[in-house]
Scaffold this motif. Structure first.
Motif, PDB file in Angstrom:
ATOM      1  N   UNK A 211      31.800  25.234  35.656  1.00 49.15           N
ATOM      2  CA  UNK A 211      30.813  25.417  36.738  1.00 49.15           C
ATOM      3  C   UNK A 211      30.658  26.869  37.191  1.00 49.15           C
ATOM      4  N   UNK A 212      31.602  27.725  36.802  1.00 47.74           N
ATOM      5  CA  UNK A 212      31.606  29.112  37.247  1.00 47.74           C
ATOM      6  C   UNK A 212      30.751  29.969  36.323  1.00 47.74           C
ATOM      7  N   UNK A 213      30.658  31.244  36.616  1.00 53.10           N
ATOM      8  CA  UNK A 213      29.945  32.176  35.746  1.00 53.10           C
ATOM      9  C   UNK A 213      30.883  33.322  35.365  1.00 53.10           C
ATOM     10  N   UNK A 214      30.411  34.166  34.478  1.00 49.12           N
ATOM     11  CA  UNK A 214      31.215  35.294  34.015  1.00 49.12           C
ATOM     12  C   UNK A 214      31.485  36.334  35.078  1.00 49.12           C
ATOM     13  N   UNK A 218      38.208  33.772  37.979  1.00 47.68           N
ATOM     14  CA  UNK A 218      38.929  32.936  37.009  1.00 47.68           C
ATOM     15  C   UNK A 218      38.383  33.062  35.583  1.00 47.68           C
ATOM     16  N   UNK A 219      37.066  33.156  35.459  1.00 44.86           N
ATOM     17  CA  UNK A 219      36.474  33.314  34.122  1.00 44.86           C
ATOM     18  C   UNK A 219      36.825  34.693  33.564  1.00 44.86           C
ATOM     19  N   UNK A 224      39.746  37.890  29.692  1.00 44.03           N
ATOM     20  CA  UNK A 224      40.613  39.046  29.459  1.00 44.03           C
ATOM     21  C   UNK A 224      41.887  38.654  28.712  1.00 44.03           C
ATOM     22  N   UNK A 225      42.230  37.376  28.754  1.00 45.94           N
ATOM     23  CA  UNK A 225      43.441  36.921  28.058  1.00 45.94           C
ATOM     24  C   UNK A 225      43.171  36.596  26.589  1.00 45.94           C
ATOM     25  N   UNK A 226      41.899  36.666  26.178  1.00 49.75           N
ATOM     26  CA  UNK A 226      41.532  36.339  24.801  1.00 49.75           C
ATOM     27  C   UNK A 226      41.431  37.622  23.973  1.00 49.75           C
ATOM     28  N   UNK A 227      42.305  37.811  22.978  1.00 49.93           N
ATOM     29  CA  UNK A 227      42.295  39.062  22.194  1.00 49.93           C
ATOM     30  C   UNK A 227      40.951  39.373  21.548  1.00 49.93           C
ATOM     31  N   UNK A 228      40.256  38.363  21.062  1.00 49.51           N
ATOM     32  CA  UNK A 228      38.967  38.622  20.409  1.00 49.51           C
ATOM     33  C   UNK A 228      37.935  39.155  21.400  1.00 49.51           C
ATOM     34  N   UNK A 229      37.989  38.667  22.619  1.00 49.33           N
ATOM     35  CA  UNK A 229      37.051  39.147  23.640  1.00 49.33           C
ATOM     36  C   UNK A 229      37.329  40.608  23.958  1.00 49.33           C
TER      37      UNK A 229
END
Length: 294
Positions: A211-214, A218-219, A224-229
């Protein structure tokens, strides 16, 4: 305008006028995003006092001003506008009067779609007659406009880009617009760069994040915890660090960088916000816009 300010030459004033439903609110909001001090529906008689109030103190002076003037002003106020603008020019205030116009049938369609009430319509006056009366009342303002823009064929996004590209830029600077979008709704037609973020991990599949946006913390933390991102963002940053400076050196005044994902809500929004943050350190005018969130 009495007691001319020594800061007058540093002031730029844009007066936005036009017909109700032509896009004046969009234009003023866009100028506000461009760091203009905006006041809507300011009585013309108060315009000199407004300019004087924000220009007298050099420390707190705001050099970029925009004022909305429309049919909500009293008729005698509108009639005084030419003289008031002439007075501002006499003391060195650089101004531009922009009048937004739209064909009658388009205005009627817009009011029908939004179900908003025209400011002149009422029990005794239908929409078509209210538009005709407004044209009559605003005729003198349109006649002295420095620029008349027909918005009949422009949607909200196109008008916003026109204002950014042609009215709101700082002289000698290059404006960057970072825009997020959803591929399912099409690529923005005037993009200079387009990057596809659909290969990245998607917060949509997390029920708590969906339900949230970028723009939400929390998003942002999850991405930020995703290495590919992180790697994707670093590569984009490096590429744009190199090539945007070349565009600037070549005299470009406006560059649009679009980032898309499936829904235009999480990944692309987050990347646009993070890149805009980064480039505000090296460019004076950086905007972010989220097409699917507006």
């Amino acid at each position: 305008m009495s007691s001319p300010s020594s800061n007058a030459a540093k002031i730029r004033l844009i007066v936005v006028s036009g017909l109700s439903g032509s896009g004046k609110s969009v234009a003023l909001r866009t100028l506000e995003d461009l760091d203009y001090y905006c006041v809507d529906n300011l009585p013309s008689a108060l315009m000199p006092a407004f300019v004087r109030a924000v220009s007298e103190d050099a420390k707190d002076m705001h050099p970029r001003l925009a004022v909305g003037v429309d049919v909500r002003n009293r008729a005698d106020d509108l009639n005084r506008l030419p003289g008031i603008l002439a007075g501002l020019a006499e003391v060195g205030i650089a101004y531009e009067l922009v009048f937004l116009d739209t064909r009658d049938e388009v205005l009627i369609k817009r009011y029908s779609e939004t179900r908003r009430r025209h400011p002149l319509s009422g029990d005794q006056l239908g929409l078509a007659d209210a538009i005709a009366l407004e044209r009559k009342l605003m005729r003198q303002v349109a006649a002295i406009a420095d620029r008349v823009i027909d918005t009949s064929e422009l949607n909200v996004h196109q008008l916003r880009r026109l204002v950014i590209g042609e009215l709101g830029m700082k002289t000698g600077s290059m404006t960057l617009l970072f825009e997020s979008f959803a591929y399912k709704h099409g690529v923005p037609p005037d993009a200079d760069f387009v990057f596809d973020a659909r290969c990245l991990p998607n917060p949509h599949w997390n029920p708590q994040l969906r339900p949230l946006s970028g723009r939400d913390a929390p998003v942002r933390e999850w991405l930020d915890s995703q290495p590919d991102v992180v790697l994707f963002r670093e590569h984009l940053q490096g590429f744009l660090d190199t090539w945007l400076s070349r565009f600037k050196d070549e005299g470009r005044s406006y560059v649009t960088i679009c980032i898309g994902c499936t829904g235009g809500r999480h990944r692309s929004v987050n990347l646009v916000e993070r890149l805009a943050e980064h480039f505000r350190e090296s460019f004076t005018q950086v905007l972010s816009y989220h097409r699917e969130l507006e």
